[in-house]
Structure formats: C-alpha cells, structure tokens
Design a protein around this motif. Structure first.
Motif, PDB file in Angstrom:
ATOM      1  N   THR A   1      33.847 -11.712  49.270  1.00  0.00           N
ATOM      2  CA  THR A   1      33.752 -10.973  50.527  1.00  0.00           C
ATOM      3  C   THR A   1      34.993 -11.110  51.401  1.00  0.00           C
ATOM      4  O   THR A   1      35.221 -10.266  52.260  1.00  0.00           O
TER       5      THR A   1
ATOM      6  N   HIS B   1      30.699  -9.615  40.175  1.00  0.00           N
ATOM      7  CA  HIS B   1      30.666 -10.427  41.382  1.00  0.00           C
ATOM      8  C   HIS B   1      31.513  -9.790  42.478  1.00  0.00           C
ATOM      9  O   HIS B   1      32.230  -8.825  42.236  1.00  0.00           O
TER      10      HIS B   1
ATOM     11  N   ASP C   1      35.341  -7.587  48.982  1.00  0.00           N
ATOM     12  CA  ASP C   1      33.967  -7.101  49.100  1.00  0.00           C
ATOM     13  C   ASP C   1      33.672  -5.919  48.174  1.00  0.00           C
ATOM     14  O   ASP C   1      32.896  -5.035  48.524  1.00  0.00           O
TER      15      ASP C   1
ATOM     16  N   VAL D   1      29.974 -14.140  45.312  1.00  0.00           N
ATOM     17  CA  VAL D   1      28.573 -13.744  45.224  1.00  0.00           C
ATOM     18  C   VAL D   1      28.389 -13.126  43.853  1.00  0.00           C
ATOM     19  O   VAL D   1      28.970 -12.065  43.565  1.00  0.00           O
ATOM     20  N   TRP D   2      27.625 -13.786  42.995  1.00  0.00           N
ATOM     21  CA  TRP D   2      27.389 -13.296  41.634  1.00  0.00           C
ATOM     22  C   TRP D   2      26.297 -12.259  41.648  1.00  0.00           C
ATOM     23  O   TRP D   2      25.224 -12.475  42.235  1.00  0.00           O
ATOM     24  N   ASP D   3      26.524 -11.142  40.999  1.00  0.00           N
ATOM     25  CA  ASP D   3      25.552 -10.054  40.920  1.00  0.00           C
ATOM     26  C   ASP D   3      24.243 -10.529  40.324  1.00  0.00           C
ATOM     27  O   ASP D   3      23.171 -10.150  40.767  1.00  0.00           O
ATOM     28  N   ARG D   4      24.304 -11.390  39.317  1.00  0.00           N
ATOM     29  CA  ARG D   4      23.092 -11.901  38.639  1.00  0.00           C
ATOM     30  C   ARG D   4      22.197 -12.667  39.603  1.00  0.00           C
ATOM     31  O   ARG D   4      20.988 -12.715  39.432  1.00  0.00           O
ATOM     32  N   ASP D   5      22.786 -13.280  40.635  1.00  0.00           N
ATOM     33  CA  ASP D   5      22.021 -14.072  41.591  1.00  0.00           C
ATOM     34  C   ASP D   5      21.393 -13.209  42.693  1.00  0.00           C
ATOM     35  O   ASP D   5      20.481 -13.668  43.384  1.00  0.00           O
ATOM     36  N   SER D   6      21.886 -11.999  42.864  1.00  0.00           N
ATOM     37  CA  SER D   6      21.357 -11.144  43.926  1.00  0.00           C
ATOM     38  C   SER D   6      20.357 -10.133  43.400  1.00  0.00           C
ATOM     39  O   SER D   6      19.819  -9.349  44.160  1.00  0.00           O
ATOM     40  N   ALA D   7      20.120 -10.148  42.088  1.00  0.00           N
ATOM     41  CA  ALA D   7      19.188  -9.171  41.492  1.00  0.00           C
ATOM     42  C   ALA D   7      17.761  -9.629  41.627  1.00  0.00           C
ATOM     43  O   ALA D   7      17.429 -10.741  41.827  1.00  0.00           O
TER      44      ALA D   7
END
Length: 125
Positions: free
Chosen positions: A53, A50, A88, A119-125
């Motif tokens: 920012t 995650h 960030d 911001v979770w990486d899993r949600d932006s993939a």
C-alpha cells in the motif's frame, strides 16, 4: 555490501527467515535511505498476488517464463523483462505446476521490515 551477484543469490536458496511462510520468499540485498532492494523467489504454484500500500516497485525478471499480473493486466514475462508496479496495485506472478520465478525488486520508499508492508490476496479472500 555494495556488490551482489544475482545468480548466486537465486542459487543459494537462502531466504530471509521472516518470509519463509510467504508465497514469495525474499532475500533482502540492499537498504538505502529511500529504497530497498530484494530478490523474490517463487518455487510453488498458487496465489502469490499481493499489494504494497505504501511502495512503488520495479521488477527485473531474473528467472522464469510465467504470466505476471499488474492490476487488471496480465502479460508473459521472462528473464530480462522490467515491470513497474504502482503502490496499492494488486500484482504478482501466476505460476503453473512445475514453474519457478525469481526477480529483483526495488521498492521506494524504504521497505521497513518491522512493519506489515504486504497484503496477500490469499489472506483477504
């Protein structure tokens, strides 16, 4: 409260209700005018990467012996290690099946929990 015991926090497994569905569950322990401290606990393997920012973060590893990513660098961390994470920057523990992880996180500036700071990486993939 001015005093907390990290071992008791980790053992209690009582995490903030607002983080129950996050890959890293948290117990918020201190809020100051310019910083926030919490204990993050990860009990499952999977993607906990995650970014925050608007916050720099210092981690003190309490429990675990896991790989940890900061930006493009991955290093094995264990109890007593310190990790600095600039704002960030993608970061997080990388757990294999059966591993667990806990760390004290200190964020600056103050971590306003009414905002979506992560911001979770899993949600932006």
């Amino acid at each position: 409260m001015y005093f907390q015991n990290l071992n008791q926090i980790v053992e209690s497994l009582a995490t903030d209700e607002s983080t129950k569905n996050d890959p890293i569950q948290r117990v918020f322990v201190f809020d100051g005018r310019h910083l926030t401290a919490n204990v993050g606990i990860v009990r499952d393997s999977g993607n906990a990467l995650h970014t925050q920012t608007h916050h720099d973060e210092i981690l003190v590893i309490i429990d675990g012996d896991v790989d940890f990513r900061v930006g493009d660098e991955v290093k094995r961390v264990s109890q007593g290690d310190l990790v600095y994470i600039p704002q960030d920057t993608l970061h997080g523990p990388i757990l294999e099946e059966g591993q667990r992880f806990a760390a004290l996180s200190v964020f600056a500036p103050y971590f306003d929990r009414s905002k979506n700071n992560i911001v979770w990486d899993r949600d932006s993939a």
